[in-house]
Design a protein around this motif. Sequence first.
Motif, short mmCIF file in Angstrom:
data_model
loop_
_atom_site.label_atom_id
_atom_site.label_comp_id
_atom_site.label_asym_id
_atom_site.label_seq_id
_atom_site.Cartn_x
_atom_site.Cartn_y
_atom_site.Cartn_z
N PHE A 74 70.50 -81.16 26.49
CA PHE A 74 71.30 -82.12 25.75
C PHE A 74 70.67 -83.51 25.79
O PHE A 74 70.18 -83.95 26.83
CB PHE A 74 72.72 -82.21 26.33
CG PHE A 74 73.55 -80.99 26.11
CD1 PHE A 74 73.30 -80.13 25.06
CD2 PHE A 74 74.62 -80.70 26.96
CE1 PHE A 74 74.07 -78.99 24.86
CE2 PHE A 74 75.39 -79.58 26.77
CZ PHE A 74 75.11 -78.72 25.72
N TRP A 112 77.85 -87.85 34.45
CA TRP A 112 77.49 -87.95 33.04
C TRP A 112 76.48 -89.08 32.79
O TRP A 112 75.60 -88.94 31.94
CB TRP A 112 78.73 -88.13 32.17
CG TRP A 112 79.54 -86.86 32.09
CD1 TRP A 112 80.75 -86.62 32.65
CD2 TRP A 112 79.16 -85.65 31.43
NE1 TRP A 112 81.17 -85.34 32.39
CE2 TRP A 112 80.21 -84.72 31.63
CE3 TRP A 112 78.05 -85.26 30.68
CZ2 TRP A 112 80.17 -83.42 31.12
CZ3 TRP A 112 78.01 -83.97 30.18
CH2 TRP A 112 79.05 -83.05 30.39
N THR A 139 79.43 -77.09 36.70
CA THR A 139 78.79 -77.28 35.39
C THR A 139 78.98 -76.08 34.47
O THR A 139 79.05 -76.24 33.24
CB THR A 139 77.30 -77.58 35.57
OG1 THR A 139 76.66 -76.50 36.26
CG2 THR A 139 77.09 -78.86 36.37
N ASP A 163 68.16 -85.59 36.04
CA ASP A 163 68.70 -84.28 36.37
C ASP A 163 68.86 -84.10 37.88
O ASP A 163 69.78 -83.42 38.33
CB ASP A 163 67.80 -83.18 35.81
CG ASP A 163 67.81 -83.15 34.28
OD1 ASP A 163 68.72 -83.77 33.69
OD2 ASP A 163 66.92 -82.51 33.69
N LEU A 175 80.74 -76.48 30.91
CA LEU A 175 80.04 -76.12 29.67
C LEU A 175 80.88 -75.13 28.85
O LEU A 175 80.95 -75.22 27.62
CB LEU A 175 78.68 -75.50 29.99
CG LEU A 175 77.66 -75.45 28.86
CD1 LEU A 175 77.34 -76.85 28.35
CD2 LEU A 175 76.40 -74.76 29.33
N LEU A 221 72.57 -77.25 37.85
CA LEU A 221 73.03 -77.61 36.51
C LEU A 221 73.06 -76.38 35.62
O LEU A 221 72.18 -75.51 35.73
CB LEU A 221 72.09 -78.64 35.88
CG LEU A 221 72.30 -80.12 36.19
CD1 LEU A 221 71.22 -80.94 35.50
CD2 LEU A 221 73.67 -80.59 35.75
N SER A 254 76.53 -81.60 41.49
CA SER A 254 76.95 -80.33 40.90
C SER A 254 77.25 -79.29 41.97
O SER A 254 76.66 -79.32 43.05
CB SER A 254 75.87 -79.78 39.96
OG SER A 254 75.58 -80.71 38.94
N LEU A 305 73.12 -87.76 33.38
CA LEU A 305 72.59 -86.98 32.25
C LEU A 305 72.17 -87.89 31.10
O LEU A 305 71.20 -87.59 30.39
CB LEU A 305 73.64 -85.96 31.78
CG LEU A 305 73.95 -84.83 32.77
CD1 LEU A 305 75.00 -83.89 32.19
CD2 LEU A 305 72.69 -84.04 33.11
N MET A 311 72.50 -77.76 29.79
CA MET A 311 72.78 -79.19 29.98
C MET A 311 71.49 -80.00 30.04
O MET A 311 71.48 -81.19 29.70
CB MET A 311 73.59 -79.41 31.27
CG MET A 311 75.08 -79.16 31.10
SD MET A 311 76.01 -79.69 32.55
CE MET A 311 77.69 -79.48 31.95
N ARG A 312 70.42 -79.39 30.49
CA ARG A 312 69.14 -80.10 30.57
C ARG A 312 68.59 -80.39 29.17
O ARG A 312 67.76 -81.29 28.99
CB ARG A 312 68.12 -79.28 31.35
CG ARG A 312 68.56 -78.96 32.77
CD ARG A 312 67.52 -78.09 33.48
NE ARG A 312 68.00 -77.65 34.79
CZ ARG A 312 67.90 -78.36 35.90
NH1 ARG A 312 67.32 -79.56 35.86
NH2 ARG A 312 68.35 -77.89 37.04
N THR A 341 85.69 -81.75 32.16
CA THR A 341 84.84 -81.77 33.35
C THR A 341 85.63 -81.13 34.50
O THR A 341 86.65 -81.65 34.92
CB THR A 341 84.43 -83.20 33.73
OG1 THR A 341 83.79 -83.81 32.61
CG2 THR A 341 83.47 -83.18 34.90
#
Length: 224
Positions: free
Chosen positions: A67, A40, A118, A48, A122, A60, A55, A43, A64-65, A105
Motif C-alpha cells: 500500500f 499507520w 494486521t 515497515d 486487513l 505485517l 504488530s 506505514l 500492507m507492504r 484497526t
Amino acid sequence: MLRIATFPTAKAALLSLLIFTLLSACGAPKTPQEVTAVFWQSLVDKNDQQAEKLSLNNTLAPSMRDFVITDFKVERIRIKDDHAKIDTLIWIDESGHTKEVQLITHLTQQDQRWLVDTERTLDSRLPGALHQLFKSLEGVKDGFIESLNKSTQDMEKQLPELEENVKSLGKSLADELDKVLDDILPKIQSAVEDSLNEMDKALEQIEDEQHKNTSPPSREGEPI
C-alpha cells in the motif's frame, strides 16, 4: 479522536520526527489510540520495521507492504477486555488516484502492550469485510449441516424405541376403544330396538285407521 491530515513533505517529515522523539522519550505508545496512530504513520512513512514492532507476532499482513498510504484518520474506539476496535479511514494512492478505504484497526493486548492484528485489520476492509461475512456464513452453514446430520443419526438410533412406543400407544388406544365400544354398543342396540318397537306400534295404528276408513257402512237396523 485523533486525526492525521495530509501534510506537505516538510510537515510530514516534522511529524515523523515528533513521533520518533515521543517514542524515544516516553517509550512505546501505550493506549490503543496511540498505537493505532503510530502504526499507520509508520506505514505512511514506509517504515515497515516500526510497524512490525507494533504488530501482533511482529508481523505485517503481506499486502500492507504494497500500500502507498498517504493519510489516515482515527475515529471511534471500542474496548472489551484485551481487545480493541478502532474505526479508521486510510487514503491510498493508486496510480496517482487517491482512494479512501474504511476499515477497523483491530488490537490485542499482550504483556501489557497493545498490538495491531494486521490480518484481522486487513480483512475488515470493504469489500474485504463482505468476504469475511461470507466466510462466517459458510461456517454457520457447515455447523448447521453437521448438527442436522448428528440429529439424523440420533434419530436413527432412537427409531426402534420410537417404533416400540408407537406400538404400545396403538395397543393402548385399541384397548381403550374396545372398552368404549363395549360400553356404548349395548346402549345403541337398546335404543335401536326401542325405536323399532315404537315404529311397529305406529304402523299398527296407521293400519287400524285405514281399515276403519275402508270398511262398508252397515245397514240400518243391522248390527255392525
